[in-house]
Write a protein that holds these residues in place. Structure first.
Motif, PDB file in Angstrom:
ATOM      1  N   SER A 104       0.857  -1.179   0.000  1.00 15.86           N
ATOM      2  CA  SER A 104       0.000   0.000   0.000  1.00 15.86           C
ATOM      3  C   SER A 104       0.895   1.230   0.000  1.00 15.86           C
ATOM      4  O   SER A 104       2.089   1.138   0.300  1.00 15.86           O
ATOM      5  CB  SER A 104      -0.922   0.002   1.222  1.00 15.86           C
ATOM      6  OG  SER A 104      -0.181  -0.120   2.423  1.00 15.86           O
ATOM      7  N   PHE A 105       0.315   2.383  -0.314  1.00 11.64           N
ATOM      8  CA  PHE A 105       1.141   3.584  -0.396  1.00 11.64           C
ATOM      9  C   PHE A 105       0.290   4.831  -0.209  1.00 11.64           C
ATOM     10  O   PHE A 105      -0.942   4.771  -0.180  1.00 11.64           O
ATOM     11  CB  PHE A 105       1.926   3.636  -1.704  1.00 11.64           C
ATOM     12  CG  PHE A 105       1.110   3.488  -2.969  1.00 11.64           C
ATOM     13  CD1 PHE A 105       0.900   4.571  -3.809  1.00 11.64           C
ATOM     14  CD2 PHE A 105       0.576   2.261  -3.343  1.00 11.64           C
ATOM     15  CE1 PHE A 105       0.176   4.441  -4.991  1.00 11.64           C
ATOM     16  CE2 PHE A 105      -0.144   2.114  -4.521  1.00 11.64           C
ATOM     17  CZ  PHE A 105      -0.356   3.206  -5.339  1.00 11.64           C
ATOM     18  N   GLY A 106       0.967   5.967  -0.052  1.00 11.69           N
ATOM     19  CA  GLY A 106       0.289   7.201   0.315  1.00 11.69           C
ATOM     20  C   GLY A 106      -0.165   8.029  -0.872  1.00 11.69           C
ATOM     21  O   GLY A 106       0.450   8.017  -1.942  1.00 11.69           O
ATOM     22  N   VAL A 107      -1.238   8.768  -0.662  1.00 11.95           N
ATOM     23  CA  VAL A 107      -1.718   9.747  -1.631  1.00 11.95           C
ATOM     24  C   VAL A 107      -2.153  11.004  -0.872  1.00 11.95           C
ATOM     25  O   VAL A 107      -2.530  10.935   0.302  1.00 11.95           O
ATOM     26  CB  VAL A 107      -2.906   9.233  -2.480  1.00 11.95           C
ATOM     27  CG1 VAL A 107      -2.504   8.018  -3.313  1.00 11.95           C
ATOM     28  CG2 VAL A 107      -4.103   8.899  -1.612  1.00 11.95           C
ATOM     29  N   LEU A 130      -3.471   4.878   1.332  1.00  8.60           N
ATOM     30  CA  LEU A 130      -3.814   5.587   2.552  1.00  8.60           C
ATOM     31  C   LEU A 130      -3.629   7.071   2.274  1.00  8.60           C
ATOM     32  O   LEU A 130      -2.658   7.474   1.607  1.00  8.60           O
ATOM     33  CB  LEU A 130      -2.921   5.179   3.722  1.00  8.60           C
ATOM     34  CG  LEU A 130      -3.219   3.827   4.385  1.00  8.60           C
ATOM     35  CD1 LEU A 130      -2.643   2.676   3.553  1.00  8.60           C
ATOM     36  CD2 LEU A 130      -2.643   3.782   5.798  1.00  8.60           C
ATOM     37  N   ILE A 131      -4.527   7.877   2.761  1.00 12.84           N
ATOM     38  CA  ILE A 131      -4.429   9.323   2.572  1.00 12.84           C
ATOM     39  C   ILE A 131      -3.613   9.919   3.706  1.00 12.84           C
ATOM     40  O   ILE A 131      -3.899   9.676   4.886  1.00 12.84           O
ATOM     41  CB  ILE A 131      -5.820   9.971   2.502  1.00 12.84           C
ATOM     42  CG1 ILE A 131      -6.582   9.460   1.276  1.00 12.84           C
ATOM     43  CG2 ILE A 131      -5.704  11.495   2.468  1.00 12.84           C
ATOM     44  CD1 ILE A 131      -8.000  10.001   1.158  1.00 12.84           C
ATOM     45  N   GLU A 132      -2.605  10.692   3.342  1.00 15.81           N
ATOM     46  CA  GLU A 132      -1.779  11.330   4.367  1.00 15.81           C
ATOM     47  C   GLU A 132      -2.460  12.587   4.895  1.00 15.81           C
ATOM     48  O   GLU A 132      -2.961  13.420   4.130  1.00 15.81           O
ATOM     49  CB  GLU A 132      -0.399  11.690   3.823  1.00 15.81           C
ATOM     50  CG  GLU A 132       0.484  12.305   4.899  1.00 15.81           C
ATOM     51  CD  GLU A 132       1.904  12.594   4.464  1.00 15.81           C
ATOM     52  OE1 GLU A 132       2.750  12.848   5.346  1.00 15.81           O
ATOM     53  OE2 GLU A 132       2.169  12.570   3.239  1.00 15.81           O
ATOM     54  N   ILE A 133      -2.433  12.750   6.213  1.00 15.42           N
ATOM     55  CA  ILE A 133      -2.982  13.923   6.880  1.00 15.42           C
ATOM     56  C   ILE A 133      -1.828  14.754   7.416  1.00 15.42           C
ATOM     57  O   ILE A 133      -0.966  14.253   8.137  1.00 15.42           O
ATOM     58  CB  ILE A 133      -3.916  13.515   8.045  1.00 15.42           C
ATOM     59  CG1 ILE A 133      -4.971  12.498   7.573  1.00 15.42           C
ATOM     60  CG2 ILE A 133      -4.569  14.752   8.651  1.00 15.42           C
ATOM     61  CD1 ILE A 133      -5.831  12.957   6.426  1.00 15.42           C
ATOM     62  N   VAL A 161      -8.717   1.741  -7.489  1.00 16.97           N
ATOM     63  CA  VAL A 161      -8.049   2.227  -6.279  1.00 16.97           C
ATOM     64  C   VAL A 161      -8.942   1.942  -5.074  1.00 16.97           C
ATOM     65  O   VAL A 161     -10.135   2.247  -5.100  1.00 16.97           O
ATOM     66  CB  VAL A 161      -7.737   3.736  -6.360  1.00 16.97           C
ATOM     67  CG1 VAL A 161      -6.952   4.188  -5.125  1.00 16.97           C
ATOM     68  CG2 VAL A 161      -6.967   4.070  -7.630  1.00 16.97           C
ATOM     69  N   ARG A 162      -8.347   1.374  -4.035  1.00 20.37           N
ATOM     70  CA  ARG A 162      -9.086   1.059  -2.815  1.00 20.37           C
ATOM     71  C   ARG A 162      -8.561   1.894  -1.660  1.00 20.37           C
ATOM     72  O   ARG A 162      -7.366   1.958  -1.413  1.00 20.37           O
ATOM     73  CB  ARG A 162      -8.937  -0.419  -2.467  1.00 20.37           C
ATOM     74  CG  ARG A 162      -9.562  -0.818  -1.129  1.00 20.37           C
ATOM     75  CD  ARG A 162      -9.404  -2.302  -0.849  1.00 20.37           C
ATOM     76  NE  ARG A 162      -9.878  -2.630   0.485  1.00 20.37           N
ATOM     77  CZ  ARG A 162      -9.108  -2.742   1.574  1.00 20.37           C
ATOM     78  NH1 ARG A 162      -7.800  -2.554   1.456  1.00 20.37           N
ATOM     79  NH2 ARG A 162      -9.620  -3.044   2.747  1.00 20.37           N
ATOM     80  N   PHE A 163      -9.486   2.533  -0.940  1.00 23.88           N
ATOM     81  CA  PHE A 163      -9.142   3.328   0.244  1.00 23.88           C
ATOM     82  C   PHE A 163      -8.928   2.412   1.436  1.00 23.88           C
ATOM     83  O   PHE A 163      -9.811   1.653   1.823  1.00 23.88           O
ATOM     84  CB  PHE A 163     -10.265   4.328   0.536  1.00 23.88           C
ATOM     85  CG  PHE A 163     -10.085   5.114   1.812  1.00 23.88           C
ATOM     86  CD1 PHE A 163      -9.085   6.067   1.909  1.00 23.88           C
ATOM     87  CD2 PHE A 163     -10.925   4.906   2.902  1.00 23.88           C
ATOM     88  CE1 PHE A 163      -8.919   6.803   3.077  1.00 23.88           C
ATOM     89  CE2 PHE A 163     -10.771   5.640   4.065  1.00 23.88           C
ATOM     90  CZ  PHE A 163      -9.767   6.587   4.158  1.00 23.88           C
TER      91      PHE A 163
END
Length: 368
Positions: A104-107, A130-133, A161-163
């Motif tokens: 998995s990786f960040g967006v 995974l969404i970076e905050i 794309v899967r969240f």
């Protein structure tokens, strides 16, 4: 052989301290009932990543696609790239990795989601993101709630794309002037991360993973708020001078650089054979992690490197000069271990002054 016979400069790792650090962080994660996914950019060594996995880590974190490829080749099958992966060539490599491991990786942008969606067209499984905050470090990551919701919708509307969840990095805690301030920044960061996880849940996109990371809060034993599912510390395994300052002891510093005294041109000036190419010139200027000089000399009180050239360390200390001779070897506790690991082809695992084995820094230079 004795580690003192090693040619210098050389990266050393104390086996007892290494294992103690690995076990302590795993125990912390187990006690708090969260997954430990250590960030291996600290050491870039597949052998150490495997040790972390065997101790109980759920998977590992890396910073770059190239690091993920090296770790996958070594047999690690659950990897998170805690970074934005931009560029079709890199995303295509992740697609290839996803055929054999869980990756998995960040967006943090719609641009990224669209690019990933295109590259993963026809793949056997969706890309997991995974969404970076952004929580105060002033680096990458989502800041505004509206932007977050738009990004969630972009993922929802994509076909490939899967969240998977959200993640954050509270690196700004390194600048805290006290443990109380560090705790306040950590609490704010964790709360903000959980808030965005709630937004996603209320938007019909539950977070399988809510991941936070950085070493100081965990080595200080801070409590984890309910809702956090994963932690991603990196430095804890080897530690360094700046992180040691947070806990007030060098006893957890597993990594040092062995260096030889090569010159004593004055009564107080000592020159050793490691410079910026073996230590970097990094130092921290403020807060608990602030460092004096460019590296501590292990075993000597208040002795540090005052200056550095490419291949020379400069130490100006009369008492230290009186205690060492040309040809002697000393160890340096580096200010920041992560870039130092990337400067060496191998590390020497040592115990009781004897070399146990040589460990390849397999992900060295994997910056793409």
């Amino acid at each position: 052989m004795s580690y003192r016979q090693i040619d210098t400069p050389a990266l050393l790792i104390d086996n007892k301290i290494l294992n103690r650090n690995i076990d302590a962080m795993q125990q912390y994660a187990d006690e708090h009932k969260v997954d430990l996914r250590p960030h291996t950019k600290t050491h870039k060594m597949a052998e150490l990543a495997i040790k972390q996995k065997k101790a109980g880590a759920s998977g590992i974190t890396v910073a770059k696609t190239g690091e993920a490829e090296v770790m996958a080749e070594a047999g690690i099958d659950d990897i998170f790239i805690a970074n934005q992966v931009i560029g079709r060539a890199k995303v295509e490599r992740i697609r290839k990795l996803s055929e054999s491991i869980n990756v998995s990786f960040g967006v943090d942008s719609i641009y990224s989601v669209k690019e990933i969606d295109e590259v993963f067209e026809g793949a056997d499984k969706k890309a997991e993101v995974l969404i970076e905050i952004e929580v105060g470090e002033k680096r990458s990551g989502i800041i505004e709630e509206d932007d977050f919701i738009e990004l969630l919708d972009a993922v929802k509307d994509s076909m490939n794309v899967r969240f998977k969840g959200v993640f954050s990095h509270d690196g700004h805690t390194y600048k805290a002037a006290s443990v109380d301030e560090l705790k306040a920044l950590y609490d704010e960061s964790s709360t903000r991360t959980l808030h965005f996880a709630d937004i996603a849940r209320n938007h019909g996109m539950a977070c399988e993973v809510v991941s936070i990371g950085s070493t100081p809060p965990f080595v200080l034993g801070f409590e984890l708020p309910e809702g956090i599912t994963e932690i991603r510390p990196g430095t804890y395994i080897l530690m360094d001078g700046s992180q040691a300052n947070v806990i007030g002891t060098n006893d957890t510093c597993a990594a040092t650089v062995l260096t030889t005294v090569i010159s004593k041109p004055t009564s107080e000036r000592v020159i050793t054979d490691v410079g910026a190419k073996g230590l970097t010139q990094q130092h921290r200027k403020v807060g608990l992690t602030a460092t004096a000089g460019l590296g501590k000399i292990a075993g000597f009180d208040d002795v540090h490197i005052d200056g550095m050239f490419d291949e020379h360390a400069i130490i100006n200390n009369q008492q230290f000069s009186d205690q060492v001779e040309i040809g002697d070897k000393v160890e340096v506790i580096m200010n920041h271990i992560c870039p130092v690991s990337n400067l060496y082809d191998k590390a020497y695992l040592v115990e009781n002054k004897e070399v146990l084995e040589e460990i390849e820094v397999a992900a060295r230079g994997k910056l793409q």
